[in-house]
Design a protein around this motif. Structure first.
Motif, mmCIF file in Angstrom:
data_model
loop_
_atom_site.group_PDB
_atom_site.id
_atom_site.type_symbol
_atom_site.label_atom_id
_atom_site.label_comp_id
_atom_site.label_asym_id
_atom_site.label_seq_id
_atom_site.Cartn_x
_atom_site.Cartn_y
_atom_site.Cartn_z
ATOM 1 N N LYS A 1 0.850 -1.185 0.000
ATOM 2 C CA LYS A 1 0.000 0.000 0.000
ATOM 3 C C LYS A 1 0.891 1.241 0.000
ATOM 4 O O LYS A 1 1.944 1.262 0.628
ATOM 5 C CB LYS A 1 -0.920 0.000 1.223
ATOM 6 N N ALA A 2 0.461 2.268 -0.718
ATOM 7 C CA ALA A 2 1.310 3.442 -0.930
ATOM 8 C C ALA A 2 1.781 4.058 0.385
ATOM 9 O O ALA A 2 2.947 4.440 0.530
ATOM 10 C CB ALA A 2 0.565 4.483 -1.769
ATOM 11 N N ASP A 3 0.873 4.161 1.384
ATOM 12 C CA ASP A 3 1.254 4.814 2.638
ATOM 13 C C ASP A 3 2.095 3.922 3.541
ATOM 14 O O ASP A 3 2.527 4.359 4.605
ATOM 15 C CB ASP A 3 0.011 5.302 3.387
ATOM 16 N N GLU A 4 2.329 2.668 3.145
ATOM 17 C CA GLU A 4 3.195 1.765 3.904
ATOM 18 C C GLU A 4 4.475 1.427 3.147
ATOM 19 O O GLU A 4 5.305 0.669 3.646
ATOM 20 C CB GLU A 4 2.429 0.473 4.221
ATOM 21 N N ASP A 5 4.638 2.005 1.962
ATOM 22 C CA ASP A 5 5.801 1.720 1.128
ATOM 23 C C ASP A 5 6.866 2.785 1.389
ATOM 24 O O ASP A 5 6.875 3.852 0.765
ATOM 25 C CB ASP A 5 5.389 1.712 -0.345
ATOM 26 N N MET A 6 7.786 2.517 2.311
ATOM 27 C CA MET A 6 8.777 3.505 2.706
ATOM 28 C C MET A 6 9.754 3.818 1.580
ATOM 29 O O MET A 6 10.250 4.947 1.471
ATOM 30 C CB MET A 6 9.521 3.038 3.954
ATOM 31 N N ASP A 7 10.070 2.835 0.751
ATOM 32 C CA ASP A 7 10.955 3.101 -0.390
ATOM 33 C C ASP A 7 10.313 4.104 -1.342
ATOM 34 O O ASP A 7 10.977 5.019 -1.844
ATOM 35 C CB ASP A 7 11.275 1.801 -1.133
ATOM 36 N N PHE A 8 9.024 3.926 -1.582
ATOM 37 C CA PHE A 8 8.296 4.864 -2.444
ATOM 38 C C PHE A 8 8.242 6.251 -1.815
ATOM 39 O O PHE A 8 8.515 7.263 -2.465
ATOM 40 C CB PHE A 8 6.890 4.342 -2.712
ATOM 41 N N LEU A 9 7.889 6.325 -0.527
ATOM 42 C CA LEU A 9 7.758 7.610 0.147
ATOM 43 C C LEU A 9 9.083 8.356 0.230
ATOM 44 O O LEU A 9 9.105 9.590 0.276
ATOM 45 C CB LEU A 9 7.181 7.413 1.546
ATOM 46 N N ALA A 10 10.207 7.614 0.257
ATOM 47 C CA ALA A 10 11.524 8.245 0.335
ATOM 48 C C ALA A 10 12.110 8.560 -1.031
ATOM 49 O O ALA A 10 13.200 9.123 -1.124
ATOM 50 C CB ALA A 10 12.487 7.336 1.104
ATOM 51 N N SER A 11 11.405 8.248 -2.087
ATOM 52 C CA SER A 11 11.932 8.441 -3.438
ATOM 53 C C SER A 11 11.871 9.905 -3.847
ATOM 54 O O SER A 11 11.111 10.708 -3.294
ATOM 55 C CB SER A 11 11.140 7.596 -4.435
#
Length: 311
Positions: free
Chosen positions: A47-57
């Motif tokens: 899930k987008a809000d649990e994807d730390m790699d995505f959020l840190a990109s």
């Protein structure tokens, strides 16, 4: 017990019971099981809000900026922090006792190696820090003045600093020692900087972006007090001067503590003579030497502007 009661109790027991586990997927063969495992383990399935790699990109920088603004805004509103006095100054100007211990240590090392130019330079700097440690006590006293005022009904102010050591610690400490809430806007740096222990725990925020941190310094600022400092202090001071000069924010009292230091570090008369600022820009700030001087300058500003905050 009636049949209706039995039916009602049975229904309540059913409602209290945990929902049944979803049926296990039917996996026809080992290869399909491995494919399913690969799907579930893939970053795309998070899930987008649990994807730390995505959020840190880099691509998610926009949402990060929004979240950093919103978290601080929400927290400060919940705590009723509406009007602040922002204090900047060097992280290296420490309390007098610590400065003296460091000077004595530098003296001992330099005396043991009289020909060492590096140690001699360190001793000279330690002596200057020792002399400038008086600003720690001035900031501490000023924090106490503001803290005492903000506990009254007439003046609703809170000290805000960058939350670090040195002059920032001193201002937070003064407010803390009189029982006032005090705010620290810390920032993540390549070298770890822990917040000072005098910030109210629920009002210590950590930022990733300097831009958002600066915004929150200014959004509630009713005055800026700049003690002697380095690049960080200059950055915040000149940004504030620019915002006031260009009319991007309403004028606020800007107090430079230590006239001798600031006249040498920042030659405003030279800038006027060179034609790069207007003569009236010299009136954007004032000098002060003591904690009562700073407070009186801020109160006089309130009187001139008929600002009820400073009654």
């Amino acid at each position: 017990m009636s049949a209706g009661d039995d039916e009602r109790n049975s229904r309540l027991e059913t409602e209290d019971r945990a929902p049944p586990e979803p049926p296990a997927p039917h996996i026809p063969d080992l290869a399909a099981a491995k494919r399913l495992q690969a799907i579930l383990a893939s970053p795309s399935y998070r899930k987008a809000d649990e994807d730390m790699d995505f959020l840190a990109s880099a691509e998610a920088r926009g949402p990060r900026l929004e979240l950093e603004y919103f978290k601080a805004e929400l927290l400060l509103r919940r705590h009723g922090i509406a009007n602040t006095i922002v204090v900047f100054g060097s992280t290296r100007i420490v309390e007098p006792a610590l400065a003296e211990r460091r000077r004595a240590d530098a003296q001992s090392r330099a005396s043991a190696s009289p020909g060492d130019a590096t140690l001699a330079k360190r001793l000279a700097i330690a002596k200057r820090i020792c002399e400038n440690s008086r600003y720690y006590e001035i900031a501490r006293e000023f924090g106490a003045l503001v803290g005492a005022a903000c506990r009254s009904d007439a003046t609703r102010l809170a000290i805000v600093t960058g939350g670090g050591p040195g002059v920032m610690e001193a201002a937070n400490r003064g407010a803390f020692e009189v029982g006032a809430e005090t705010v620290g806007l810390n920032i993540t740096l390549p070298h770890e900087q822990l917040p000072n222990t005098y910030v109210t725990p629920s009002l210590c925020l950590r930022f990733r972006y300097f831009a958002l941190r600066k915004m929150h310094f200014m959004l509630r600022a009713r005055a800026l007090v700049a003690f002697p400092g380095g690049f960080g202090t200059f950055d915040e001071l000149f940004e504030t001067l620019t915002l006031v000069q260009t009319g991007k924010v309403k004028p606020i009292p800007i107090i430079l503590v230590g006239e001798d230091y600031w006249r040498r570090a920042f030659d405003v008369d030279f800038l006027v003579d060179e034609g790069v600022i207007d003569p009236e820009d010299r009136r954007l700030f004032r000098y002060a030497e003591t904690a009562p001087d700073i407070w009186e300058e801020i109160l006089r500003w309130g009187d001139r502007k008929e600002d009820l905050l400073f009654e």
